[in-house]
Design a protein around this motif. Structure first.
Motif, PDB file in Angstrom:
ATOM      1  N   LYS A  59      39.884  35.950  49.734  1.00 25.50           N
ATOM      2  CA  LYS A  59      40.879  35.034  49.165  1.00 25.50           C
ATOM      3  C   LYS A  59      40.699  34.911  47.643  1.00 25.50           C
ATOM      4  O   LYS A  59      41.332  34.077  47.019  1.00 25.50           O
ATOM      5  N   HIS A  60      39.835  35.728  47.085  1.00 21.70           N
ATOM      6  CA  HIS A  60      39.431  35.576  45.689  1.00 21.70           C
ATOM      7  C   HIS A  60      39.768  36.822  44.869  1.00 21.70           C
ATOM      8  O   HIS A  60      40.042  37.880  45.416  1.00 21.70           O
ATOM      9  N   ALA A  61      39.699  36.661  43.568  1.00 23.83           N
ATOM     10  CA  ALA A  61      40.011  37.769  42.655  1.00 23.83           C
ATOM     11  C   ALA A  61      39.010  38.905  42.839  1.00 23.83           C
ATOM     12  O   ALA A  61      37.864  38.694  43.248  1.00 23.83           O
ATOM     13  N   THR A  62      39.444  40.118  42.541  1.00 27.34           N
ATOM     14  CA  THR A  62      38.564  41.278  42.555  1.00 27.34           C
ATOM     15  C   THR A  62      37.468  41.062  41.511  1.00 27.34           C
ATOM     16  O   THR A  62      37.743  40.572  40.416  1.00 27.34           O
ATOM     17  N   PRO A  63      36.206  41.387  41.839  1.00 26.78           N
ATOM     18  CA  PRO A  63      35.117  41.174  40.875  1.00 26.78           C
ATOM     19  C   PRO A  63      35.403  41.849  39.532  1.00 26.78           C
ATOM     20  O   PRO A  63      35.999  42.920  39.485  1.00 26.78           O
ATOM     21  N   ILE A  75      29.987  38.497  42.538  1.00 27.62           N
ATOM     22  CA  ILE A  75      30.743  38.579  43.785  1.00 27.62           C
ATOM     23  C   ILE A  75      30.673  37.224  44.480  1.00 27.62           C
ATOM     24  O   ILE A  75      29.689  36.491  44.354  1.00 27.62           O
ATOM     25  N   ARG A  76      31.739  36.886  45.192  1.00 31.83           N
ATOM     26  CA  ARG A  76      31.908  35.544  45.742  1.00 31.83           C
ATOM     27  C   ARG A  76      31.825  35.524  47.260  1.00 31.83           C
ATOM     28  O   ARG A  76      32.174  36.499  47.930  1.00 31.83           O
ATOM     29  N   ILE A 158      27.835  34.236  44.488  1.00 29.41           N
ATOM     30  CA  ILE A 158      26.558  34.250  45.204  1.00 29.41           C
ATOM     31  C   ILE A 158      25.621  35.375  44.772  1.00 29.41           C
ATOM     32  O   ILE A 158      24.423  35.332  45.063  1.00 29.41           O
ATOM     33  N   ALA A 159      26.127  36.397  44.133  1.00 28.86           N
ATOM     34  CA  ALA A 159      25.296  37.535  43.723  1.00 28.86           C
ATOM     35  C   ALA A 159      26.043  38.314  42.657  1.00 28.86           C
ATOM     36  O   ALA A 159      27.181  37.982  42.310  1.00 28.86           O
ATOM     37  N   GLN A 160      25.393  39.336  42.140  1.00 27.40           N
ATOM     38  CA  GLN A 160      26.080  40.234  41.216  1.00 27.40           C
ATOM     39  C   GLN A 160      25.921  41.668  41.693  1.00 27.40           C
ATOM     40  O   GLN A 160      24.945  42.014  42.347  1.00 27.40           O
TER      41      GLN A 160
END
Length: 192
Positions: A59-63, A75-76, A158-160
């Motif tokens: 539901k979120h934007a592309t990283p 990243i979410r 939550i991470a990269q």
């Protein structure tokens, strides 16, 4: 016909033709050197970029990179309800992201420094590796190393993700390894 052949040979031996060829070759060489210089400067001054296929079912934007010099993209979490991560618990958090990397590259899932320093939340298998031939959803193994519960909310960074080139090897089985000054010393042998 002989006259035509004579004029044809004379034209190609003439100083006019030689001068024309010289000017054409010089112009081509100058243009080639200009283009080559431009490409070298562009390569040296700009970081390399590559296209990577991604399916974003979240539901979120592309990283994306947060700053010009960033190596990683945040990243979410893509979850339907919040997750309570208790002290020393671990959980795989889905992202809704699927990628196809070229062979010779991996995606490394790394902790976010802010979450680690402020909340004690880190990536358990850091760095997690996403291989070039993996096509499943990216999941992040988070662990809570703090003394407090941590609430993971939908959309939380939550991470990269860092894309890295890697080499493949072929083992050369030997009986003895080449000697070095360090030898077998390890695990703090050079000091704490």
């Amino acid at each position: 016909m002989k006259a035509f052949a004579y004029y044809y040979i004379c034209f190609f031996k003439s100083s006019f033709f030689k001068g024309l060829i010289s000017r054409v070759v010089t112009t081509l060489m100058k243009n080639f050197l200009i283009i080559l210089s431009f490409l070298i400067i562009r390569f040296l001054l700009n970081p390399q970029t590559m296209n990577v296929q991604i399916i974003n079912k979240s539901k979120h934007a592309t990283p994306s990179y947060e700053t010009e010099g960033a190596a990683g993209m945040d990243i979410r979490a893509n979850i339907n309800e919040s997750i309570i991560l208790k002290t020393l618990e671990r959980v795989v958090v889905k992202t809704g992201l699927f990628i196809a990397l070229p062979v010779g590259y991996e995606a490394q899932v790394r902790p976010r420094s802010g979450l680690a320093a402020k909340k004690g939340i880190t990536v358990l298998n850091s760095p997690g590796t996403i291989d070039a031939d993996y096509r499943g959803e990216i999941g992040v193994i988070l662990v809570n190393l703090s003394n407090e519960d941590f609430y993971i909310k939908d959309g939380e960074r939550i991470a990269q993700l860092v894309i890295a080139k890697h080499a493949r090897l072929t083992w050369e089985v030997v009986d003895v390894l080449e000697e070095t000054k360090r030898g077998e010393s390890g695990f703090g042998s050079t000091g704490v």
